[in-house]
Scaffold this active site. Structure first.
Site, PDB file in Angstrom:
ATOM      1  N   THR A  52      27.024  53.098 -22.040  1.00 59.80           N
ATOM      2  CA  THR A  52      27.647  54.652 -21.901  1.00 59.80           C
ATOM      3  C   THR A  52      27.979  54.330 -20.005  1.00 59.80           C
ATOM      4  OG1 THR A  52      27.577  55.536 -23.998  1.00 59.80           O
ATOM      5  CG2 THR A  52      28.263  56.901 -21.863  1.00 59.80           C
ATOM      6  N   TYR A 139      17.443  47.082 -28.394  1.00 58.20           N
ATOM      7  CA  TYR A 139      18.478  48.274 -28.312  1.00 58.20           C
ATOM      8  C   TYR A 139      19.989  47.224 -29.240  1.00 58.20           C
ATOM      9  CZ  TYR A 139      22.783  50.279 -25.642  1.00 58.20           C
ATOM     10  OH  TYR A 139      23.613  51.378 -25.259  1.00 58.20           O
ATOM     11  N   LYS A 167      17.110  50.511 -31.560  1.00 61.72           N
ATOM     12  CA  LYS A 167      18.850  51.552 -31.257  1.00 61.72           C
ATOM     13  C   LYS A 167      19.524  50.689 -31.932  1.00 61.72           C
ATOM     14  CE  LYS A 167      22.840  53.666 -28.290  1.00 61.72           C
ATOM     15  NZ  LYS A 167      23.164  53.348 -27.719  1.00 61.72           N
ATOM     16  N   ILE A 210      20.626  58.022 -30.463  1.00 59.57           N
ATOM     17  CA  ILE A 210      21.463  58.110 -28.892  1.00 59.57           C
ATOM     18  C   ILE A 210      22.666  57.860 -28.831  1.00 59.57           C
ATOM     19  CG2 ILE A 210      20.790  57.135 -26.925  1.00 59.57           C
ATOM     20  CD1 ILE A 210      18.005  55.944 -28.196  1.00 59.57           C
TER      21      ILE A 210
END
Length: 307
Positions: A52, A139, A167, A210
């Protein structure tokens, strides 16, 4: 106190949007306002320079300056530094810089662009953890990186490094279950990027989220966390339906520009686009902002204060 004890093991963390000007320079005042909005709605931490945050749009020195600025402005919230890069030297340098800043943890994705074997991905992760000497989040976002982090690779990393958690992002929702089972065996938490499916992920045993939508609707997401994870009492509706509606509206535009549209509708300043945006996408962006502004007014969601 060990650094591992400072790492967030649960909660709602913002996959932080980074506002920039037309030249790609970070806008500190706008970032401070965005972080104040998140703090006011009681988020539990931030992931800096994640997908993001559009980390590939920044050079190495810009990423360092951004990390330092986020660390200063986000305090006392914990800041996880995403050090992902195709270049091993950059991963190591960013990890060491995060440690010098006193950040509690790093996050790392597979290198991207070129395919990676699972063995090479593991070596890449261990390289990142060794350089930073910090607890490390894996991630997983194969739609962006091109390589899935398989559960055997996660297990091998957990056995050989200080694993802070993982994540899980992307379309493979069922993968949460395997990761949760492994996390219970290896004592690490699973965080989800499935912003619009919070009641489901918390029912599975996910410890936190998240997500990019935290930048837009932290109030709704913290409420759902408290009801579904902490079991504080309260109703899932209408927060859940509203969050899904926000997701439906912004998903007409590509990620992560859609996050900027949602933020602007909430009264935040996302800065200028970091990538080239076509006239059609700019028009769609404006449509989304207008539609969400009407929705937020209808729902009486508090806008960001501009003063």
């Amino acid at each position: 106190m060990s650094s591992l004890s400072l790492v967030p093991r649960k909660g709602i963390l913002a996959a932080l949007w980074l506002p920039t000007d037309v030249h790609g320079n970070l806008l500190a005042r706008e970032l401070a306002a965005n972080l104040a909005f998140l703090k006011r709605h009681r988020v539990h931490g931030v992931l800096a320079l994640g997908s993001t945050g559009e980390f590939p749009q920044f050079d190495l020195e810009q990423r360092k300056r951004a990390l330092a600025t986020v660390a200063e402005l986000a305090a006392p919230l914990p800041v996880i530094a995403n050090v992902s890069d195709i270049r091993p030297q950059a991963v190591a340098e960013l990890g060491r810089f995060a440690a010098r800043l006193g950040l509690p943890a790093i996050a790392v994705m597979t290198p991207g662009f070129y395919p990676s074997t699972q063995e090479d991905a593991l070596a890449h992760f261990l390289h990142a953890a060794d350089a930073a000497q910090l607890p490390t989040f894996l991630y997983n976002f194969p739609e962006l990186t091109g390589t899935r982090i398989n559960v055997e690779t996660v297990a091998a990393f957990a056995d050989r490094a200080r694993m802070a958690g993982i994540k899980q992002s992307g379309h493979e929702f069922a993968y949460h279950e395997e990761l949760i089972q492994l996390g219970r065996a290896k004592d690490f938490p699973v965080f989800s990027g499935s912003d619009t499916r919070l009641p489901e992920v918390f029912a599975l045993g996910v410890e936190g989220c998240i997500g990019g939508l935290v930048n837009i609707a932290p109030d709704l997401m913290v409420h759902l966390y408290e009801v579904c994870h902490d079991h504080t009492g309260g109703e899932i509706s209408p927060a859940f339906e509203r969050l899904r509606e926000i997701g439906r509206i912004i998903d007409r535009l590509t990620f992560p520009l859609n996050v900027a549209a949602g933020m602007e509708a909430r009264g935040l300043d996302p800065g200028e686009p970091k990538a080239i945006v076509s006239p059609r996408s700019r028009a769609l962006y404006a449509e989304i902002v207008a539609e969400l502004q009407r929705k937020f007014a209808e729902w009486q969601l508090e806008p960001q204060r501009t003063s």
